[in-house]
Design an enzyme around this catalytic site. Structure first.
Site, short mmCIF file in Angstrom:
data_model
loop_
_atom_site.label_atom_id
_atom_site.label_comp_id
_atom_site.label_asym_id
_atom_site.label_seq_id
_atom_site.Cartn_x
_atom_site.Cartn_y
_atom_site.Cartn_z
N HIS A 217 -29.26 29.42 40.70
CA HIS A 217 -29.46 30.68 39.98
C HIS A 217 -29.27 30.51 38.48
CE1 HIS A 217 -28.50 33.07 43.90
NE2 HIS A 217 -29.64 32.40 43.96
N GLU B 192 -13.36 36.03 54.65
CA GLU B 192 -13.99 37.15 55.39
C GLU B 192 -15.10 36.64 56.30
OE1 GLU B 192 -11.74 39.78 53.05
OE2 GLU B 192 -13.18 40.39 54.60
N ASN C 158 -23.68 30.00 41.73
CA ASN C 158 -22.89 30.49 40.60
C ASN C 158 -23.51 30.04 39.28
OD1 ASN C 158 -21.23 31.42 42.61
ND2 ASN C 158 -19.73 29.77 42.40
N GLY D 34 -17.53 30.38 50.14
CA GLY D 34 -17.41 31.52 49.23
C GLY D 34 -18.69 32.24 48.94
N THR D 35 -19.55 32.37 49.98
CA THR D 35 -20.76 33.16 49.77
C THR D 35 -20.94 34.13 50.93
OG1 THR D 35 -23.18 33.10 49.45
CG2 THR D 35 -22.23 31.37 50.84
N SER D 36 -21.46 35.32 50.59
CA SER D 36 -21.71 36.32 51.64
C SER D 36 -22.94 35.96 52.45
CB SER D 36 -21.90 37.70 50.99
OG SER D 36 -22.97 37.63 50.05
N1 APR Z 1 -12.41 31.74 48.64
C1 APR Z 1 -13.55 31.72 49.38
N2 APR Z 1 -14.37 32.80 49.52
C2 APR Z 1 -14.00 33.93 48.88
C3 APR Z 1 -12.84 34.04 48.10
C4 APR Z 1 -12.03 32.88 47.99
N3 APR Z 1 -10.88 32.89 47.27
N4 APR Z 1 -12.78 35.31 47.59
C5 APR Z 1 -13.87 35.96 48.05
N5 APR Z 1 -14.60 35.14 48.82
C6 APR Z 1 -15.87 35.42 49.51
C7 APR Z 1 -16.09 36.86 49.92
O1 APR Z 1 -15.54 37.12 51.19
C8 APR Z 1 -17.63 36.93 49.95
O2 APR Z 1 -18.11 36.61 51.26
O3 APR Z 1 -16.89 35.13 48.59
C9 APR Z 1 -18.08 35.85 48.98
C10 APR Z 1 -18.74 36.38 47.73
O4 APR Z 1 -19.93 37.02 48.13
P1 APR Z 1 -20.84 37.69 47.00
O5 APR Z 1 -20.00 38.52 46.10
O6 APR Z 1 -22.01 38.31 47.71
O7 APR Z 1 -21.35 36.47 46.12
P2 APR Z 1 -22.50 35.43 46.46
O8 APR Z 1 -22.60 35.20 47.92
O9 APR Z 1 -22.26 34.25 45.60
O10 APR Z 1 -23.81 36.21 45.95
C11 APR Z 1 -25.03 35.49 45.97
O11 APR Z 1 -26.08 37.30 44.78
O12 APR Z 1 -25.88 38.88 43.12
C12 APR Z 1 -26.46 37.67 43.44
O13 APR Z 1 -27.09 35.98 41.96
C13 APR Z 1 -25.97 36.59 42.52
O14 APR Z 1 -25.46 34.28 43.02
C14 APR Z 1 -25.23 35.63 43.43
C15 APR Z 1 -25.87 35.91 44.79
#
Ligand code: APR
Length: 243
Positions: free
Chosen positions: A117, A212, A100, A184-186
């Site tokens: 990042h 998820e 983040n 909280g990351t995909s």
């Molecule tokens: N608590 C925990 N997880 C959550 C919540 C919550 N309240 N709400 C959503 N999520 C999860 C979703 O299910 C998803 O798996 O957070 C994840 C967010 O995934 P992304 O939107 O893909 O974000 P992220 O994994 O941080 O993306 C990685 O991609 O676009 C680039 O640089 C950007 O740092 C980012 C990187």
């Protein structure tokens, strides 16, 4: 919510490493990137979050990032962020690796943070690499005071290399930890997505906190399908009892 096995691993752990993604900030009102309301579903990432976008359409690029900065200026850390501050203080060696750029872990008070990042609250020169605090009064397309080149937010744009020193520290913290918690990351974007596997490959107990299923879930030793704030505040209560 947490298995006896995980509680035992935490009780005996000296070194814990955490990786966070956009999901931990979702409860602060920060849009995530993927999933149903994801930022990249609305905005074409390749037209906005790249160096080419800055060079070809600097006004569109900066309109997008100024919009994100205005949004982030209104947000605060949530209970999940604050729980990670307590959790950091519980372990001898704790590393918080975050994807983040929203500055919320720093705002909440964590100390040992690796911002893989970057951080949107700063600007960096695309030419001489000079790092400047963002000047909210500055309007138009910001240029470097030193060399006149375009500034960009100090974030890793798509196609940009990561800071290799920060990445090396993140890989190191992943390889030595006894428990690795992905929150909280995909788990889709490299090289962050490889960190849980480095940890697991070195014997760590791998935990995922995410409401998820993700690309990581099948490889985790424990999956907690809850929001970060609920899972992490519960974890702090368990750690308090273990003290
Ligand atoms: N608590 C925990 N997880 C959550 C919540 C919550 N309240 N709400 C959503 N999520 C999860 C979703 O299910 C998803 O798996 O957070 C994840 C967010 O995934 P992304 O939107 O893909 O974000 P992220 O994994 O941080 O993306 C990685 O991609 O676009 C680039 O640089 C950007 O740092 C980012 C990187």
């Amino acid at each position: 919510m947490f298995s006896e096995k995980l509680i035992q691993r935490l009780k005996n752990a000296y070194t814990v490493t955490v990786l966070t993604g956009a999901g931990i900030s979702a409860e602060s009102g920060v849009p995530t990137f993927r999933g149903k309301d994801g930022l990249w579903n609305k905005y074409p990432v390749e037209k906005l979050a790249t160096i080419e976008a800055l060079e070809k359409t600097p006004k569109l690029f900066w309109d997008f990032y100024n919009w994100r900065r205005e949004l982030l200026a209104t947000i605060k850390p949530n209970l999940g962020h604050y729980a990670l501050v307590d959790i950091e203080n519980y372990f001898e060696e704790f590393t918080l690796i975050t994807q983040n750029v929203d500055n919320l872990h720093l705002d909440a008070g964590n100390k040992n943070i690796l911002e893989l990042h970057g951080n949107i609250t700063k600007n960096r020169c695309t030419n001489c690499d000079d790092l400047t605090q963002m000047d909210p009064k500055e309007s138009g397309i910001p240029k470097c005071r030193k060399c006149g080149a375009f500034l960009k937010p100090d974030v890793v744009l798509f196609g940009d290399p990561l800071n290799q020193n920060i990445l090396r520290k993140a890989q190191e913290a992943s390889s030595v930890c006894e428990v690795f918690i992905s929150i909280g990351t995909s788990a889709e974007v490299e090289p962050a997505a490889s960190l849980p596997f480095i940890a697991k490959g070195n014997g760590a107990f791998l935990v995922e906190i995410n409401p998820e299923k993700t690309a990581l879930s099948a490889n985790a030793d424990e999956v907690i399908n809850l929001n970060a704030s609920k899972a992490l505040t519960h974890l702090t209560m368990i750690l308090d009892r273990l003290r």
